[in-house]
Write an enzyme that holds these catalytic residues in place. Structure first.
Site, short mmCIF file in Angstrom:
data_model
loop_
_atom_site.label_atom_id
_atom_site.label_comp_id
_atom_site.label_asym_id
_atom_site.label_seq_id
_atom_site.Cartn_x
_atom_site.Cartn_y
_atom_site.Cartn_z
N LYS A 36 4.05 16.90 5.09
CA LYS A 36 3.37 17.05 3.82
C LYS A 36 3.83 15.79 3.14
CE LYS A 36 7.14 19.83 1.92
NZ LYS A 36 7.75 21.07 1.27
N TYR A 266 19.53 -6.69 -18.86
CA TYR A 266 19.33 -5.84 -20.08
C TYR A 266 20.65 -5.00 -20.54
CZ TYR A 266 14.17 -6.67 -19.91
OH TYR A 266 13.01 -6.97 -19.94
#
Length: 376
Positions: A36, A266
């Site tokens: 899946k 950042y």
């Protein structure tokens, strides 16, 4: 949706997946590989076809749509859709594609019955909740369910399935065995009405370590892709010897010095304590390399483990390559896997990420992917 705009490279070893399947076959009589979610990021069609060629009698997918995609690729063995037919379109597609959907409730059963005939009934798998509290009928529904099934000759129950919540945790074995006992009672009730119905309960952990829960069909998932579901427990030995099947590499965009006292990325969360050399690599959270790896992740560059510096950005990440001589723009850096003993496993990356290997593989596997098709 697969990511197609970057320069990441996911390489999937079909040979490793087949080796893991063979390893599972040594302890399981009839494993039904769970493929899946695009085979946990490894590629639905390629993995499914390789497993069928290896002798898998059926595979399990998530949705009916996945099953239809696999069938269209030429997969000829049985396909079980674990989420079932969610609407009328799914029911029609399951019937026309010869897919065996799970049935979660009476409404779903009747939806599928409308697509079959007495001469050509739709085959279904009955889903039972034995402890997950997630989907399916309960033990108390068996009698009424069998009565309803006897009035619907256009559907034929061929399998009953349930899912184990903590089979990978030996400290909760009492709960696992209680689920097993509940499933045994369910199967007894079903077989008094449908003697040939097959039972399927065991996931990867139970397939490897709990033979008493195997029933007729076993459902290995994560073990196929090289992750030991029993890692870190007293039962870990049962999952040893599995081979990782996915590696992920990205290119170096630039290499430059980072002087002592200078910050990077950042938030200025990392400041160099000594002169260093950094490489900026083409991977970030937009490429499913999690921001949770900021200042925590590791990669493989030039055959060595190197740390992530500062925050992971949208499409770039900084790594410390001070001790990697000769690294240059265009070189490949491995986020997962990698050559030699420095390789980063999915389990290790998951620990750094704060998640599980399933998520690591499903997400990183969405990047541009190719298969190593050499299966011996």
């Amino acid at each position: 949706m697969p990511i197609s705009y970057n320069k990441a490279s996911v390489v999937v070893s079909l040979q490793s997946i087949i080796a893991n399947y063979r390893r599972i076959r040594t302890v399981a009589q009839r494993p039904m590989p769970v493929i899946k979610s695009d085979a946990y990021g490894h590629g639905l069609e390629a993995v499914g076809m390789a497993l069928e060629a290896e002798g898998a009698r059926e595979c399990a997918v998530g949705t009916v749509g996945e099953g239809a995609k696999l069938r269209k690729a030429g997969f000829g063995a049985d396909i079980v859709a674990l989420l079932g037919a969610l609407d009328r379109e799914d029911a029609q597609l399951a019937a026309s594609s010869g897919i065996i959907p799970t049935v979660l409730d009476i409404a779903g059963l009747e939806r599928l019955a409308a697509q079959g005939t007495t001469e050509r009934p739709v085959r279904v798998a009955l889903k039972f909740d034995t402890g997950m509290a997630r989907l399916g009928f309960t033990e108390h529904d068996v009698s009424a369910l069998c009565e309803r099934l006897r009035t619907l000759p256009s559907v034929r129950p061929v399998m009953a399935v349930s899912h184990l919540a903590v089979a990978d945790d030996p400290t909760q074995s009492a709960f696992t065995m209680a689920q097993g006992a509940a499933f045994a009672r369910i199967m007894a009730g079903l077989r008094s009405n449908f003697p040939d119905i097959m039972g399927s309960l065991s996931n990867s952990a139970a397939t490897l370590a709990h033979p008493q829960l195997h029933w007729d069909v076993q459902r290995p998932g994560i073990a196929l892709y090289g992750s030991n579901p029993l890692r870190g427990t007293a039962l870990a030995r049962h999952g040893e010897g599995l081979l990782p099947a996915m590696s992920v590499s990205v290119p170096v965009l630039q290499v430059h010095p980072l002087p002592a006292g200078r910050s990077i990325s950042y938030g200025r969360t990392y400041t160099a304590t000594k002169d260093a050399t950094v490489a900026i690599i083409a991977a970030g959270y937009a490429d499913n390399y999690s921001r949770a790896l900021s200042g925590r992740g590791v990669a493989v560059a030039g055959g060595r483990r190197v740390p992530v510096l500062g925050r992971v950005c949208m499409q770039t990440t900084a790594i410390d390559v001070t001790d990697v001589p000769g690294i240059a723009t265009g070189d490949r850096v491995w986020l997962l896997g990698g050559p030699g003993p420095a390789t980063v496993s999915a389990d290790e990356l998951a620990d750094l990420w704060g998640t599980i290997s399933y998520e690591v593989l499903c997400l990183l596997g969405m990047n541009p992917r190719r298969h190593d098709d050499s299966v011996e």
